[in-house]
Design a protein around this motif. Structure first.
Motif, mmCIF file in Angstrom:
data_model
loop_
_atom_site.group_PDB
_atom_site.id
_atom_site.type_symbol
_atom_site.label_atom_id
_atom_site.label_comp_id
_atom_site.label_asym_id
_atom_site.label_seq_id
_atom_site.Cartn_x
_atom_site.Cartn_y
_atom_site.Cartn_z
ATOM 1 N N VAL A 167 0.755 -1.246 0.143
ATOM 2 C CA VAL A 167 0.075 -0.065 -0.109
ATOM 3 C C VAL A 167 0.962 1.273 0.211
ATOM 4 O O VAL A 167 0.840 2.185 -0.864
ATOM 5 C CB VAL A 167 -0.828 0.033 1.138
ATOM 6 N N ALA A 168 2.008 1.199 0.809
ATOM 7 C CA ALA A 168 2.706 2.478 0.942
ATOM 8 C C ALA A 168 3.586 2.570 -0.490
ATOM 9 O O ALA A 168 3.641 3.895 -0.956
ATOM 10 C CB ALA A 168 3.841 2.158 1.960
ATOM 11 N N ASP A 169 3.815 1.682 -0.979
ATOM 12 C CA ASP A 169 4.598 1.610 -2.268
ATOM 13 C C ASP A 169 3.648 2.286 -3.639
ATOM 14 O O ASP A 169 4.154 3.389 -4.142
ATOM 15 C CB ASP A 169 5.126 0.394 -2.676
ATOM 16 N N LEU A 170 2.444 1.925 -3.462
ATOM 17 C CA LEU A 170 1.655 2.317 -4.382
ATOM 18 C C LEU A 170 1.329 3.934 -4.031
ATOM 19 O O LEU A 170 0.897 4.734 -4.931
ATOM 20 C CB LEU A 170 0.301 1.777 -4.331
ATOM 21 N N ALA A 171 0.962 4.227 -2.958
ATOM 22 C CA ALA A 171 0.575 5.550 -2.519
ATOM 23 C C ALA A 171 1.818 6.370 -2.851
ATOM 24 O O ALA A 171 1.463 7.581 -3.514
ATOM 25 C CB ALA A 171 0.287 5.327 -1.049
ATOM 26 N N SER A 172 2.947 5.908 -2.586
ATOM 27 C CA SER A 172 4.220 6.826 -2.854
ATOM 28 C C SER A 172 4.208 6.947 -4.268
ATOM 29 O O SER A 172 4.782 8.097 -4.524
ATOM 30 C CB SER A 172 5.280 5.990 -2.147
ATOM 31 N N ALA A 173 4.060 5.915 -4.969
ATOM 32 C CA ALA A 173 4.164 6.137 -6.540
ATOM 33 C C ALA A 173 3.234 7.209 -7.094
ATOM 34 O O ALA A 173 3.371 8.026 -7.880
ATOM 35 C CB ALA A 173 3.622 4.717 -7.162
ATOM 36 N N GLY A 174 1.963 7.085 -6.371
ATOM 37 C CA GLY A 174 0.660 8.322 -6.958
ATOM 38 C C GLY A 174 1.362 9.798 -6.498
ATOM 39 O O GLY A 174 0.964 10.564 -7.033
ATOM 40 N N ARG A 175 2.075 9.755 -5.387
ATOM 41 C CA ARG A 175 2.540 11.151 -4.990
ATOM 42 C C ARG A 175 3.766 11.667 -5.633
ATOM 43 O O ARG A 175 3.907 12.807 -5.622
ATOM 44 C CB ARG A 175 2.597 11.081 -3.309
ATOM 45 N N LEU A 215 -4.967 -0.539 -5.499
ATOM 46 C CA LEU A 215 -4.693 0.029 -4.083
ATOM 47 C C LEU A 215 -5.914 -0.229 -3.340
ATOM 48 O O LEU A 215 -5.773 -0.702 -2.168
ATOM 49 C CB LEU A 215 -4.454 1.509 -4.366
ATOM 50 N N GLU A 216 -7.051 -0.077 -3.861
ATOM 51 C CA GLU A 216 -8.337 -0.252 -3.134
ATOM 52 C C GLU A 216 -8.397 -1.570 -2.769
ATOM 53 O O GLU A 216 -8.596 -2.089 -1.498
ATOM 54 C CB GLU A 216 -9.548 0.153 -4.012
ATOM 55 N N ALA A 217 -8.100 -2.712 -3.645
ATOM 56 C CA ALA A 217 -7.908 -4.151 -3.245
ATOM 57 C C ALA A 217 -7.088 -4.309 -2.022
ATOM 58 O O ALA A 217 -7.350 -5.107 -1.156
ATOM 59 C CB ALA A 217 -7.749 -5.021 -4.541
ATOM 60 N N LEU A 218 -5.764 -3.928 -1.998
ATOM 61 C CA LEU A 218 -4.853 -3.991 -1.249
ATOM 62 C C LEU A 218 -5.426 -3.354 0.261
ATOM 63 O O LEU A 218 -5.165 -4.116 1.251
ATOM 64 C CB LEU A 218 -3.495 -3.348 -1.545
ATOM 65 N N ARG A 219 -5.988 -2.467 0.180
ATOM 66 C CA ARG A 219 -6.320 -1.753 1.531
ATOM 67 C C ARG A 219 -7.534 -2.696 1.985
ATOM 68 O O ARG A 219 -7.816 -2.685 3.388
ATOM 69 C CB ARG A 219 -6.965 -0.348 1.223
ATOM 70 N N LEU A 220 -8.496 -3.136 1.020
ATOM 71 C CA LEU A 220 -9.668 -4.108 1.421
ATOM 72 C C LEU A 220 -8.908 -5.584 2.165
ATOM 73 O O LEU A 220 -9.442 -5.995 3.322
ATOM 74 C CB LEU A 220 -10.478 -4.533 0.216
ATOM 75 N N GLU A 221 -7.915 -5.772 1.387
ATOM 76 C CA GLU A 221 -7.163 -7.063 2.089
ATOM 77 C C GLU A 221 -6.404 -6.784 3.268
ATOM 78 O O GLU A 221 -6.586 -7.652 4.190
ATOM 79 C CB GLU A 221 -6.208 -7.413 0.962
ATOM 80 N N ARG A 222 -5.889 -5.713 3.432
ATOM 81 C CA ARG A 222 -5.274 -5.200 4.853
ATOM 82 C C ARG A 222 -6.580 -5.223 5.912
ATOM 83 O O ARG A 222 -6.249 -5.497 7.030
ATOM 84 C CB ARG A 222 -4.604 -3.903 4.671
ATOM 85 N N ARG A 223 -7.629 -4.593 5.536
ATOM 86 C CA ARG A 223 -8.509 -4.386 6.728
ATOM 87 C C ARG A 223 -9.014 -6.072 6.890
ATOM 88 O O ARG A 223 -9.704 -6.164 8.308
ATOM 89 C CB ARG A 223 -9.917 -4.039 5.981
ATOM 90 N N GLY A 224 -9.092 -6.940 5.983
ATOM 91 C CA GLY A 224 -9.853 -8.346 6.283
ATOM 92 C C GLY A 224 -8.431 -9.131 7.366
ATOM 93 O O GLY A 224 -9.050 -9.598 8.259
#
Length: 1000
Positions: free
Chosen positions: A523-531, A550-559
């Motif tokens: 998640v951090a890598d993708l967010a960093s790439a976006g910034r 990114l959204e799928a990873l965040r859902l997986e992290r919440r799970g």
């Protein structure tokens, strides 16, 4: 008599059956083709007679089907005969009597079961009466399942009575499990009693029941609880008042300890229910502790059928659970173990199979290390089959049986009842082989809590790729605890079990933590790439695909967070986690063999949430692009993919799956992955295999695959655990339909496909009209307006170039297929009586409530129709005005065309030998030599553009309608368009289908 058929190799040898019955031998060869069967039996003969009763012998590769078909035909003609059909390739003899067309007895010549030998022994004494008496005697002698069927019926009846007697406040599933728990305990004890281990008294259980009833004290408190929990589950030194039962062994093993259900629902069975269990069930049958005992008794091998018998039919269908015949179990496990040995011993298939049955020390060492899993264990049939083979390889001693059971075999099932019955079958296998003659010498049963587990093998949403890093301290501790658990007793068992669950929880927590760290980093890598800024100094942002990821990873992290919180709070994961539950196996890479018969459940039988979960979790479980449940995957596809995940690199997956997986569109990805990423050892259609005598209408296929890419030139066997059948090059297979035919036929079919356009490029195929309520629309009577009474064409009504409808259809539509705006009086009055049912039809979504569905194609002015289920493709042209009032229903498919000439051309084309063979190669198999010729199958057939305007085909189509066509002329005309060479024509001619009666 147990070795009656030992010397059977040829048809002549079957005369031993005639001699055994005391009848007159009179061997006489008969013409194989006189029975109207295609293909004809290899040989046929009269074996002997008794008055008007005949013994008929045949030689065929489809023994069971031939025995059933011929017995049925002879029964309809009133001819009394016994059919003995020898399959020399599979070394099987199928026996039927025309009084009962079922294949009464299947005898494996190289390994006849004790029950089969006993049935053959009962042939004696068939000479006392005439022909009818002989037929009745022999049918009774060969009926191997009569006692078993009676036992299952009574078991089910008593089970239902027990559920009814339990409090209605208990959920029905708990009542079922609680009643089954008590009955299986008693069933198990009857096998123990048959060994003489219950105080040496052959009627110990009945005598103790009568004593409790006479004392007028509750049976459960007076007898069952002290016997189960104070005697069988306690060493002799720990027993107190329970010593009054005398010399009763300490069995341990888990069956005789209080179940969680009993703690949650401390319900006492009424005395009358215990009495009924004995009077109506257990006292009516004779129990034997080994399969080699009295074959008329209830033997341990019947336990698998008990599991199927006690399940509600709706539950069986919903769960896809059916008893697997032991001959198929044995063959599939043999193939899997031979595959395992080829890699471990670095030898060929033939050598591996030889060493499996005649093992040397190196082979025994390899088999001692095998780790085998059934991920949908059911009643344990595959574990039992593996137990027998692995124990035999180790010399057959009881200690080897116990070791194999607790170290080599693993099973998981969602159904807790299945888990208990799997344990029960394995425990019975221990006592069956135990040579102990006194209760004091009986060793306690091994605990199976660590190797037979309850859980959902398919649900593992977040940790699908995680494995233990290796045999570290935690993994080694889990392995030691599992080893200790198998022999632990009493408080020691409870201590080890608690420690084992804690260690498994710790390992699962480690897995979740590592997965969370990985997800957070991604998640951090993708967010960093976006910034990150672009070359021009502006924020780069994320594209649509990256935002979705990114959204799928965040859902997986919440799970993962939620799962870890639940694990730490409740002490367990919300799913079954293989790498922590079987940590030592996964530290070594996974299972060596995953084997079984997973549930076959169609997509429409699954809840929508379950379908979504499977689609997101499994790459192979993806619907085809076409709409409708017919194009949704079967649940077995997900199990097949899961089996590959659970198998170590180089390990073997051996599973029974629906045969349509070889052709169905929804299995395209599964076929492509199997063909390119595994070594397919065996792909065998078992639809007509005599060993596949399922108690349900099934069309099974065996797939045995090694988890590594195939070497160049690798060939796949098309027969299971036999040397017969053809082999096909794996390089020929891909995601398309698997055509498992000899090379010369495959080459001819490939040329047909490559050289010509597909029929679907020119025409569209449709399923026939659907009423949604046949009882209303079919044969509504003659009182209705005649203009609304058309003819219904069903699949069974179709012949080449002809339709012979036998039922009338109420057709409330016009000639264009549009529903009538209003109905004439008689039809309206008739349909009004059924309006509520018509409006409840699943396909009705508004419009006139009398409408039929898919009416447009069914009433096209010019159309070609064929049956969906048929031995071979057979088509008829329906063109107005001659046959304009015929409506093909949904057991047919329809292809509308432009005019009558095109209809004649297409019907002629589809009735040609070459196109029939091409259709059969792609069609899904059905039993009895039938195939399903769906729209997708026919759309893939070759059709040159000029075929629909060819004068010769048009004339032949007209000749076909007139009944004057020559098949040779038709095949020659089609070949001029196809351009087949002599070799191709000769190859395809070997696959010409039989002409026989349609089913529907």
């Amino acid at each position: 008599m147990p070795h009656l058929l030992d010397g059977v190799r040829e048809l002549e040898d079957l005369t031993v059956l005639v001699r055994a019955a005391g009848h007159t031998i009179g061997f006489q060869e008969l013409a194989p083709d006189q029975w109207g069967l295609t293909p004809a039996p290899g040989r046929a003969a009269l074996l002997g007679r008794h008055h008007g009763f005949e013994w008929l012998g045949f030689q065929s590769l489809q023994a069971a089907r031939l025995a059933t078909t011929l017995a049925g035909r002879l029964a309809r003609r009133g001819r009394l005969a016994c059919l003995a059909v020898l399959d020399p390739a599979s070394r099987v003899v199928a026996l039927s009597v025309s009084l009962d067309p079922r294949p009464l007895l299947l005898v494996e010549l190289d390994r006849p079961s004790p029950l089969a030998s006993h049935c053959l022994a009962r042939l004696r004494g068939a000479t006392a009466d005439g022909a009818l008496g002989a037929a009745v005697h022999i049918a009774s002698a060969l009926d191997a399942d009569a006692v078993g069927r009676a036992f299952f019926d009574r078991f089910r009846t008593v089970l239902a009575a027990a559920m009814e007697a339990l409090p209605s406040r208990m959920p029905i599933a708990d009542r079922h499990a609680a009643a089954l728990l008590q009955l299986t305990r008693l069933l198990f004890l009857h096998f123990v009693q048959a060994k003489g281990w219950l105080d040496g008294r052959p009627r110990f259980l009945r005598e103790e029941l009568d004593r409790a009833l006479a004392a007028r004290r509750p049976v459960q408190r007076q007898l069952m609880a002290p016997l189960f929990f104070g005697t069988l589950n306690q060493p002799w030194a720990s027993r107190t008042a329970a010593r009054r039962f005398g010399r009763v062994p300490f069995l341990n093993g888990g069956l005789f300890q209080p179940h969680p259900l009993e703690r949650e629902w401390p319900v006492e069975w009424p005395d009358e229910l215990w009495r009924r269990a004995f009077d109506d069930l257990f006292e009516r049958f004779h129990f034997v502790a080994t399969e080699a005992g009295d074959p008329q008794g209830i033997a341990p091998d019947m336990l698998g059928r008990v599991f199927e018998g006690v399940m509600d039919p709706d539950e069986r269908g919903a769960s896809g659970t059916f008893y697997t015949p032991m001959p198929i179990v044995r063959a599939l496990v043999t193939d899997a173990l031979a595959s395992y040995l080829t890699r471990r011993l670095r030898c060929g298939d033939a050598e591996a199979e030889r060493r499996l049955h005649d093992p040397d020390r190196e082979t025994q060492d390899a088999l001692d290390r095998v780790r085998l899993l059934d991920p949908a264990v059911g009643s344990g049939a595959f574990l039992l089959g593996a137990l027998e083979l692995l124990t035999a390889a180790s010399g057959g001693a009881v200690p080897a049986r116990r070791r194999v059971m607790t170290t080599c075999l693993h099973g998981v099932d969602l159904n807790p009842v299945a888990v208990r019955l799997a344990e029960l079958r394995l425990w019975v296998a221990v006592i069956e082989a135990d040579p102990a003659t006194t209760p004091e010498s009986v060793r306690p049963l091994p605990n199976l809590d660590g190797v037979i587990r309850q859980g959902d093998s398919l649900t593992d949403p977040c940790l699908r790729t995680w494995r233990p890093a290796g045999p570290d301290a935690l993994v080694r501790r889990i392995a030691r605890l599992q080893t200790g658990l198998s022999q632990a007793r009493g408080t020691e068992k409870r201590r080890i079990l608690k420690a084992l669950r804690a260690a498994e929880q710790e390992l699962a927590d480690r897995a979740l933590t590592q997965a969370l760290e990985t997800a957070a980093a991604r998640v951090a890598d993708l967010a960093s790439a976006g910034r990150s800024a672009t070359l021009f100094g502006q924020p780069g942002g994320l594209g649509a695909a990256a935002r979705d990821a990114l959204e799928a990873l965040r859902l997986e992290r919440r799970g993962l967070w939620a799962a870890r919180r639940r694990l730490r709070r409740d002490g367990h994961l919300p799913w079954f986690h293989y790498p922590s539950q079987f940590a030592d196996v996964f530290a070594a890479g996974g299972f060596d063999i995953v084997v079984g018969n997973p549930p076959w459940v169609r997509a429409e039988s699954l809840e929508a949430s379950r379908r979504r979960q499977l689609a997101s979790r499994y790459r192979w479980w993806a619907p085809s692009r076409r709409a409708g449940f017919a194009h949704q995957p079967d649940l077995s596809v997900a199990f097949l993919e899961r089996a590959m995940e659970l198998t170590a690199p180089g390990g073997t997956v051996a599973m029974l799956v629906p045969s349509k997986l070889a052709t169905a569109q929804y299995a395209t990805r599964a076929r492509a992955e199997l063909a390119t990423r595994t070594t397919l050892r065996t792909v065998a259609d078992l639809t007509d295999d005599p060993r596949a005598g399922f108690d349900a209408t099934t069309y099974p296929m065996a797939v045995v695959a090694v988890r590594e890419p195939a070497p160049a030139g690798h060939r796949i066997r098309s027969e299971l655990a036999t040397r017969g059948g053809c082999t096909v090059p794996q390089g020929r297979l891909g995601g398309g339909p698997w055509v498992l035919v000899p090379d010369r036929i495959a080459r001819a079919l490939e040329r047909l496909q490559a050289d010509h356009p597909r029929l679907g490029d020119h025409l569209r195929c449709h399923l026939g009209a659907k009423t949604g309520l046949n009882r209303v629309f079919l044969d509504p009577g003659d009182a209705l307006e005649p203009e609304l009474l058309w003819w219904a064409v069903r699949g069974r009504d179709i012949r080449p170039f002809a339709a012979e409808p036998a039922r009338r259809l109420l057709w409330p539509h016009d000639s264009a297929g549009l529903p009538l705006r209003s109905l004439p009086p008689a039809a309206r009055a008739y349909l009004a009586r059924h309006r509520a049912a018509l409006e409840r039809r699943a396909d009705w979504s508004g419009g006139p409530w009398w409408s039929l569905f898919r009416a447009g194609p069914a009433v096209a002015p010019h159309r070609v129709v064929w049956a969906d289920l048929s031995p071979g493709l057979e088509a008829v042209a329906l063109s107005a005005p001659e046959v304009g009032r015929m409506i093909p229903l949904n057991t047919c498919y329809v292809a509308p065309v432009g005019d009558g000439r095109q209809a004649d051309c297409l019907a002629a084309w589809l009735n040609s030998t070459w196109i029939r063979v091409a259709a059969m190669a792609r069609a899904n198999r059905a039993s009895g030599g039938f195939h399903r010729f769906t729209a997708s199958v026919v759309a893939q057939l070759p059709l040159p553009r000029e075929a629909l305007t060819n004068r010769d085909l048009a004339n032949l189509g007209q000749s076909g309608r007139a009944g004057t066509i020559s098949q040779d002329d038709l095949d020659d005309a089609c070949n001029r368009l196809l351009g087949l060479g002599p070799d191709d024509r000769a190859a395809l001619a070997t696959k010409v289908p039989a002409r026989r009666r349609h089913r529907r």
